[in-house]
Design a protein around this motif. Structure first.
Motif, short mmCIF file in Angstrom:
data_model
loop_
_atom_site.label_atom_id
_atom_site.label_comp_id
_atom_site.label_asym_id
_atom_site.label_seq_id
_atom_site.Cartn_x
_atom_site.Cartn_y
_atom_site.Cartn_z
N UNK A 126 0.84 -1.20 0.00
CA UNK A 126 0.00 0.00 0.00
C UNK A 126 0.88 1.25 0.00
N UNK A 127 1.94 1.25 0.79
CA UNK A 127 2.83 2.41 0.86
C UNK A 127 3.50 2.66 -0.50
N UNK A 128 3.95 1.61 -1.15
CA UNK A 128 4.59 1.77 -2.46
C UNK A 128 3.59 2.28 -3.50
N UNK A 129 2.36 1.78 -3.43
CA UNK A 129 1.32 2.25 -4.36
C UNK A 129 1.04 3.72 -4.12
N UNK A 130 0.95 4.11 -2.85
CA UNK A 130 0.68 5.51 -2.51
C UNK A 130 1.71 6.44 -3.14
N UNK A 131 2.97 6.04 -3.11
CA UNK A 131 4.03 6.84 -3.72
C UNK A 131 3.85 6.88 -5.23
N UNK A 132 3.58 5.71 -5.82
CA UNK A 132 3.49 5.63 -7.28
C UNK A 132 2.30 6.41 -7.84
N UNK A 133 1.16 6.38 -7.14
CA UNK A 133 -0.03 7.05 -7.67
C UNK A 133 -0.22 8.45 -7.07
N UNK A 134 0.71 8.86 -6.20
CA UNK A 134 0.67 10.18 -5.58
C UNK A 134 -0.63 10.40 -4.81
N UNK A 135 -0.92 9.45 -3.93
CA UNK A 135 -2.10 9.54 -3.06
C UNK A 135 -1.69 9.08 -1.67
N UNK A 136 -2.50 9.41 -0.66
CA UNK A 136 -2.12 8.95 0.67
C UNK A 136 -2.53 7.49 0.84
N UNK A 137 -1.94 6.83 1.82
CA UNK A 137 -2.13 5.40 2.03
C UNK A 137 -3.59 5.05 2.31
N UNK A 138 -4.30 5.90 3.05
CA UNK A 138 -5.71 5.61 3.34
C UNK A 138 -6.56 5.64 2.08
N UNK A 140 -5.47 4.91 -0.91
CA UNK A 140 -5.11 3.68 -1.62
C UNK A 140 -5.86 2.49 -1.01
N UNK A 141 -5.92 2.41 0.31
CA UNK A 141 -6.63 1.32 0.98
C UNK A 141 -8.11 1.33 0.60
N UNK A 142 -8.69 2.51 0.55
CA UNK A 142 -10.10 2.63 0.17
C UNK A 142 -10.32 2.17 -1.27
N UNK A 143 -9.48 2.66 -2.19
CA UNK A 143 -9.60 2.24 -3.59
C UNK A 143 -9.41 0.74 -3.73
N UNK A 144 -8.46 0.20 -2.99
CA UNK A 144 -8.17 -1.23 -3.05
C UNK A 144 -9.37 -2.04 -2.55
N UNK A 145 -9.94 -1.65 -1.42
CA UNK A 145 -11.10 -2.37 -0.87
C UNK A 145 -12.29 -2.28 -1.82
N UNK A 146 -12.56 -1.08 -2.33
CA UNK A 146 -13.69 -0.91 -3.26
C UNK A 146 -13.44 -1.66 -4.56
N UNK A 147 -12.20 -1.61 -5.03
CA UNK A 147 -11.86 -2.31 -6.27
C UNK A 147 -12.02 -3.81 -6.13
N UNK A 148 -11.59 -4.36 -5.02
CA UNK A 148 -11.75 -5.79 -4.78
C UNK A 148 -13.22 -6.19 -4.75
#
Length: 172
Positions: A126-138, A140-148
């Protein structure tokens, strides 16, 4: 000469993986091919800087993604894809599971699709994704949960559709 050899090795080790990731993120192999080629060209132009990044591969993937989602770039890529000659080209057969996952990925929002691919196909945290997509970790977690959830719903719908004979749950 050392730079060229180093870059060639980097390209050989990562290009197909990055192409696969980007194809899954944006839903179009043709658009991904163009964006990845341009991203690697830019990486070569800036190789002395890119090689020093924590992850040169992430740098290329991020640049390729930005190129691919540009509206102008998408238009140009679509025109090129329609003009390509396909005679004599062999297309690899895709498995049913692959087709179902790609189809389901295309049906979820772009931000969710991107983080799902980065997490599950690329293997980023999640931390690496946050850096890559320029978003905060929370976020990213929300997008990941909704995406799943969205992905699971689309995959379940497709499975139910096939099991019930094309959506007819009464067998008639």
């Amino acid at each position: 000469m050392r730079d060229a050899e180093e870059f060639d090795a980097f390209y050989a080790a990562s290009a197909q993986r990055v192409l696969g990731h980007l194809s899954a993120m944006i839903g179009s192999r043709a658009d991904a091919e163009d964006a990845v080629a341009e991203a690697y060209a830019r990486a070569w132009d800036r190789w002395s800087t890119v090689r020093e990044c924590d992850s040169p591969e992430a740098w290329v993937r991020r640049v390729a993604y930005r190129l691919a989602v540009s509206a102008w770039r998408k238009t140009v890529n679509r025109l090129r894809a329609h003009r390509r000659e396909i005679a004599g080209q062999q297309v690899e057969a895709s498995g049913v599971d692959h087709v179902a996952v790609v189809s389901a990925l295309r049906r979820i929002p772009a931000d969710q699709r991107r983080v799902v691919v980065l997490h599950h196909l690329v293997g980023l945290s999640v931390a690496e994704i946050a850096v890559e997509v320029d978003a905060n970790a929370n976020t990213v977690k929300t997008w990941l949960a909704r995406g799943r959830r969205a992905l699971a719903a689309h995959l379940t719908d497709d499975d139910d559709y096939q099991r019930t004979g094309g959506g007819n749950s009464h067998g008639a």
